[in-house]
Design a protein around this motif. Structure first.
Motif, PDB file in Angstrom:
ATOM      1  N   HIS A  80       0.780  -1.027  -0.099  1.00  0.00           N
ATOM      2  CA  HIS A  80       0.163  -0.074   0.208  1.00  0.00           C
ATOM      3  C   HIS A  80       0.844   1.106  -0.049  1.00  0.00           C
ATOM      4  CE1 HIS A  80      -3.622  -2.285   0.529  1.00  0.00           C
ATOM      5  NE2 HIS A  80      -3.474  -2.643   1.616  1.00  0.00           N
ATOM      6  N   LYS A  81       2.049   1.157   0.877  1.00  0.00           N
ATOM      7  CA  LYS A  81       2.894   2.446   1.032  1.00  0.00           C
ATOM      8  C   LYS A  81       3.635   2.504  -0.343  1.00  0.00           C
ATOM      9  CE  LYS A  81       3.482   2.294   6.037  1.00  0.00           C
ATOM     10  NZ  LYS A  81       4.212   1.730   7.101  1.00  0.00           N
ATOM     11  N   LEU A 106       1.012   4.237  -2.781  1.00  0.00           N
ATOM     12  CA  LEU A 106       0.928   5.595  -2.753  1.00  0.00           C
ATOM     13  C   LEU A 106       2.000   6.553  -2.803  1.00  0.00           C
ATOM     14  CD1 LEU A 106      -0.812   5.184   0.997  1.00  0.00           C
ATOM     15  CD2 LEU A 106      -2.177   6.001  -1.225  1.00  0.00           C
ATOM     16  N   SER A 141      -3.018   4.060  -7.365  1.00  0.00           N
ATOM     17  CA  SER A 141      -4.246   3.917  -6.569  1.00  0.00           C
ATOM     18  C   SER A 141      -4.382   2.377  -5.900  1.00  0.00           C
ATOM     19  CB  SER A 141      -5.754   3.817  -7.584  1.00  0.00           C
ATOM     20  OG  SER A 141      -5.728   5.009  -8.069  1.00  0.00           O
ATOM     21  N   THR A 142      -4.417   2.227  -4.503  1.00  0.00           N
ATOM     22  CA  THR A 142      -4.499   1.090  -3.746  1.00  0.00           C
ATOM     23  C   THR A 142      -5.844   0.897  -3.225  1.00  0.00           C
ATOM     24  OG1 THR A 142      -3.168  -0.425  -2.451  1.00  0.00           O
ATOM     25  CG2 THR A 142      -3.335   1.973  -1.858  1.00  0.00           C
ATOM     26  N   ALA A 150      -7.495  -1.538  -0.407  1.00  0.00           N
ATOM     27  CA  ALA A 150      -7.279  -2.439   1.108  1.00  0.00           C
ATOM     28  C   ALA A 150      -8.444  -3.341   1.156  1.00  0.00           C
ATOM     29  CB  ALA A 150      -7.045  -1.638   2.263  1.00  0.00           C
ATOM     30  N   ILE A 192      -4.920   5.844   2.284  1.00  0.00           N
ATOM     31  CA  ILE A 192      -5.341   5.329   1.158  1.00  0.00           C
ATOM     32  C   ILE A 192      -6.545   6.003   0.639  1.00  0.00           C
ATOM     33  CG2 ILE A 192      -6.627   3.081   0.127  1.00  0.00           C
ATOM     34  CD1 ILE A 192      -4.565   1.551   2.182  1.00  0.00           C
ATOM     35  N   GLY A 218      -7.426   5.846  -3.403  1.00  0.00           N
ATOM     36  CA  GLY A 218      -7.544   4.778  -3.110  1.00  0.00           C
ATOM     37  C   GLY A 218      -8.940   4.361  -2.663  1.00  0.00           C
TER      38      GLY A 218
END
Length: 304
Positions: free
Chosen positions: A159-160, A163, A168-169, A171, A192, A197
């Motif tokens: 995720h980091k 970012l 775009s992530t 979770a 996020i 995200g």
């Protein structure tokens, strides 16, 4: 119909398959307590559920539905159902698909045609953590949605990395969106949402977190993706469940060439990543390749 699905989910001892049957036999888009009870009685007669529900059970579930919807509005959480055309196409055909998704943030990150799940164990080597971050950075920068589970270790690094690449992530959570887990990653979850995200869960607000949620979450990480990259795993890791879901869902399997991934590397269909050339090979396979998202329901391939 979304209210009906949520009300049924709020009843104890009723699963997705039973709810899908009820949706199939329902002839109305709005239902009162007696109509829902009648649908449940019909499902019981067909052997779809063994529990006998009462009118009071239905009233309690409907009241809970109203409260959840109010909380969703207050927290800017939206709901999409399997009955809507906007439901993620990749999830529509997996085994045991969620009937409702609760999400917060940029929904298009979840429906991106180029999506890769980057996962791994919580307790991994420095190389595993760096691989997760670097892969997410490179692919996020290239327009891929990075799917992961917000867990400590490889997930949070994925995720980091995305970012930091201004990508775009997504979770995928094993918990409701009003009770982020793990608590140490609440700030990451907010980052996020604030940076195009998305957070997504199949669990209604106020739900308890059960051990089985973590395994069920894994089928969605794989399901939302075109391909899965395993950065580092170990013998008892939940990552092994995700690998099996990946194979059964006809997704592309790949992994970082690292000692702990030896069993995955032995899979002849796995793309082993050593360098940029292998990354390009994976991207080419995604962009030219598998459009078959039908879950083939095979048995377990990797040890759990």
């Amino acid at each position: 119909m979304n209210d009906l699905i949520l009300t049924l989910l709020n009843l104890k001892y009723i699963g997705n398959k039973t709810i899908e049957y009820i949706l199939h036999i329902s002839k109305s888009t709005k239902h009162n307590e007696k109509e829902i009870l009648h649908l449940l009685e019909e499902a019981n007669l067909k052997g779809k559920t063994k529990r006998i529900y009462t009118l009071d059970d239905i009233k309690i579930a409907i009241n809970k539905t109203y409260k959840i919807k109010e909380s969703c509005i207050k927290q800017n959480i939206k709901i999409v159902s399997i009955l809507e055309s906007s439901y993620p196409e990749k999830l529509r055909h997996i085994n045991d698909r969620p009937l409702l998704l609760f999400y917060k943030g940029n929904y298009s990150a979840m429906t991106n045609n180029k999506s890769i799940a980057i996962i791994g164990s919580r307790k991994v080597s420095v190389k595993g953590l760096k691989s997760s971050y670097n892969m997410a950075y490179l692919l996020g920068k290239d327009g891929y949605s990075i799917i992961s589970g917000l867990a400590k270790g490889c997930d949070e690094q994925a995720h980091k990395g995305c970012l930091d690449a201004f990508g775009s992530t997504v979770a995928v959570l094993p918990c409701p969106l009003d009770n982020i887990y793990p608590k140490s990653n609440v700030k990451l979850a907010n980052d996020i949402v604030d940076n195009k995200g998305c957070l997504v869960s199949e669990y209604p607000l106020g739900s308890n977190i059960h051990k089985s949620n973590f395994i069920r979450r894994n089928r969605l990480q794989s399901g939302l993706s075109n391909a899965l990259i395993v950065c580092e795993t170990n013998e008892n890791s939940g990552t092994n469940h995700t690998i099996n879901f990946c194979i059964n869902q006809n997704r592309i399997l790949s992994c970082i060439n690292i000692k702990r991934n030896v069993e995955i590397i032995d899979n002849k269909n796995c793309i082993v990543i050593n360098d940029e050339c292998d990354i390009n090979k994976l991207k080419e396979k995604i962009e030219n390749g598998n459009k078959n998202y039908i879950d083939n329901g095979k048995q377990l391939v990797f040890k759990l």
